[in-house]
Design a protein around this motif. Sequence first.
Motif, PDB file in Angstrom:
ATOM      1  N   PHE A  68       0.828  -1.203   0.000  1.00 14.68           N
ATOM      2  CA  PHE A  68       0.000   0.000   0.000  1.00 14.68           C
ATOM      3  C   PHE A  68       0.860   1.250   0.000  1.00 14.68           C
ATOM      4  O   PHE A  68       1.909   1.298   0.630  1.00 14.68           O
ATOM      5  N   ARG A  69       0.385   2.260  -0.700  1.00 14.27           N
ATOM      6  CA  ARG A  69       1.094   3.532  -0.778  1.00 14.27           C
ATOM      7  C   ARG A  69       0.125   4.658  -0.462  1.00 14.27           C
ATOM      8  O   ARG A  69      -0.995   4.674  -0.974  1.00 14.27           O
ATOM      9  N   TYR A  70       0.577   5.582   0.378  1.00 17.81           N
ATOM     10  CA  TYR A  70      -0.211   6.766   0.700  1.00 17.81           C
ATOM     11  C   TYR A  70       0.231   7.905  -0.211  1.00 17.81           C
ATOM     12  O   TYR A  70       1.415   8.217  -0.292  1.00 17.81           O
ATOM     13  N   PHE A  71      -0.701   8.511  -0.921  1.00 16.10           N
ATOM     14  CA  PHE A  71      -0.388   9.607  -1.837  1.00 16.10           C
ATOM     15  C   PHE A  71      -0.494  10.944  -1.122  1.00 16.10           C
ATOM     16  O   PHE A  71      -1.573  11.337  -0.698  1.00 16.10           O
ATOM     17  N   GLU A  72       0.624  11.638  -1.022  1.00 16.23           N
ATOM     18  CA  GLU A  72       0.628  12.983  -0.450  1.00 16.23           C
ATOM     19  C   GLU A  72       0.788  14.055  -1.516  1.00 16.23           C
ATOM     20  O   GLU A  72       0.507  15.207  -1.264  1.00 16.23           O
ATOM     21  N   GLU A  73       1.258  13.678  -2.704  1.00 15.26           N
ATOM     22  CA  GLU A  73       1.501  14.646  -3.768  1.00 15.26           C
ATOM     23  C   GLU A  73       0.203  15.349  -4.140  1.00 15.26           C
ATOM     24  O   GLU A  73      -0.764  14.718  -4.532  1.00 15.26           O
ATOM     25  N   LYS A  74       0.202  16.644  -4.019  1.00 18.31           N
ATOM     26  CA  LYS A  74      -1.023  17.403  -4.277  1.00 18.31           C
ATOM     27  C   LYS A  74      -1.455  17.358  -5.732  1.00 18.31           C
ATOM     28  O   LYS A  74      -2.624  17.473  -6.041  1.00 18.31           O
ATOM     29  N   GLU A  75      -0.486  17.186  -6.653  1.00 17.61           N
ATOM     30  CA  GLU A  75      -0.848  17.153  -8.064  1.00 17.61           C
ATOM     31  C   GLU A  75      -1.376  15.786  -8.494  1.00 17.61           C
ATOM     32  O   GLU A  75      -1.927  15.644  -9.571  1.00 17.61           O
ATOM     33  N   ALA A  76      -1.207  14.776  -7.660  1.00 18.40           N
ATOM     34  CA  ALA A  76      -1.660  13.432  -8.010  1.00 18.40           C
ATOM     35  C   ALA A  76      -3.182  13.335  -7.919  1.00 18.40           C
ATOM     36  O   ALA A  76      -3.801  13.932  -7.043  1.00 18.40           O
ATOM     37  N   THR A  77      -3.766  12.574  -8.815  1.00 20.10           N
ATOM     38  CA  THR A  77      -5.216  12.386  -8.781  1.00 20.10           C
ATOM     39  C   THR A  77      -5.647  11.585  -7.551  1.00 20.10           C
ATOM     40  O   THR A  77      -6.812  11.596  -7.190  1.00 20.10           O
ATOM     41  N   LEU A  78      -4.711  10.921  -6.906  1.00 21.65           N
ATOM     42  CA  LEU A  78      -5.008  10.128  -5.717  1.00 21.65           C
ATOM     43  C   LEU A  78      -4.588  10.833  -4.432  1.00 21.65           C
ATOM     44  O   LEU A  78      -4.405  10.194  -3.405  1.00 21.65           O
ATOM     45  N   HIS A  79      -4.468  12.166  -4.460  1.00 16.50           N
ATOM     46  CA  HIS A  79      -4.036  12.930  -3.284  1.00 16.50           C
ATOM     47  C   HIS A  79      -4.821  12.522  -2.043  1.00 16.50           C
ATOM     48  O   HIS A  79      -6.041  12.451  -2.053  1.00 16.50           O
ATOM     49  N   ASN A  80      -4.083  12.236  -0.955  1.00 18.68           N
ATOM     50  CA  ASN A  80      -4.640  11.820   0.336  1.00 18.68           C
ATOM     51  C   ASN A  80      -5.435  10.514   0.255  1.00 18.68           C
ATOM     52  O   ASN A  80      -6.340  10.290   1.046  1.00 18.68           O
ATOM     53  N   GLN A  81      -5.096   9.667  -0.696  1.00 13.41           N
ATOM     54  CA  GLN A  81      -5.741   8.368  -0.814  1.00 13.41           C
ATOM     55  C   GLN A  81      -4.684   7.274  -0.727  1.00 13.41           C
ATOM     56  O   GLN A  81      -3.491   7.535  -0.804  1.00 13.41           O
ATOM     57  N   ILE A  82      -5.131   6.053  -0.568  1.00 13.59           N
ATOM     58  CA  ILE A  82      -4.247   4.900  -0.463  1.00 13.59           C
ATOM     59  C   ILE A  82      -4.426   4.037  -1.702  1.00 13.59           C
ATOM     60  O   ILE A  82      -5.547   3.775  -2.136  1.00 13.59           O
ATOM     61  N   GLU A  83      -3.305   3.596  -2.256  1.00  6.34           N
ATOM     62  CA  GLU A  83      -3.315   2.754  -3.451  1.00  6.34           C
ATOM     63  C   GLU A  83      -2.691   1.400  -3.128  1.00  6.34           C
ATOM     64  O   GLU A  83      -1.701   1.324  -2.410  1.00  6.34           O
ATOM     65  N   LEU A  84      -3.265   0.345  -3.663  1.00  5.79           N
ATOM     66  CA  LEU A  84      -2.659  -0.976  -3.634  1.00  5.79           C
ATOM     67  C   LEU A  84      -1.891  -1.116  -4.944  1.00  5.79           C
ATOM     68  O   LEU A  84      -2.449  -0.925  -6.019  1.00  5.79           O
ATOM     69  N   GLY A  85      -0.612  -1.411  -4.851  1.00  9.44           N
ATOM     70  CA  GLY A  85       0.202  -1.496  -6.062  1.00  9.44           C
ATOM     71  C   GLY A  85       1.228  -2.598  -5.980  1.00  9.44           C
ATOM     72  O   GLY A  85       1.511  -3.137  -4.903  1.00  9.44           O
TER      73      GLY A  85
END
Length: 108
Positions: A84-101
């Motif tokens: 799992f990865r937590y997205f902090e990058e504000k420009e990312a479409t997944l900002h403040n979300q968690i991704e399974l990768g």
Amino acid sequence: MEDSHCVETERLFLRPIRASDLAWFIKVYANPKNMKQIHDGSTLTKKQAQHKVNNFIKDWEEHGFGMWILQEKSTSQFIGYAGFRYFEEKEATLHNQIELGYIINEPY
């Protein structure tokens, strides 16, 4: 990192990513076959690989979850990573979300 974050299966040992794994990540991210399904398919530079590894380590430290190295028990080879990865990058479409990768290294 706590041992409680490690997982063992019949064929694999999973452990949180460490800074000492960087050389392996540089090779994986430089291989176009590994990257063809990731984002726009571009390979990553050493600097970009370092940034990703740093973020993977940060996820474990700050959120208590993250990516695991997938190590084949019979050969001790790293075959990929997943988690799992937590997205902090504000420009990312997944900002403040968690991704399974995951990425499974090309030979596997």
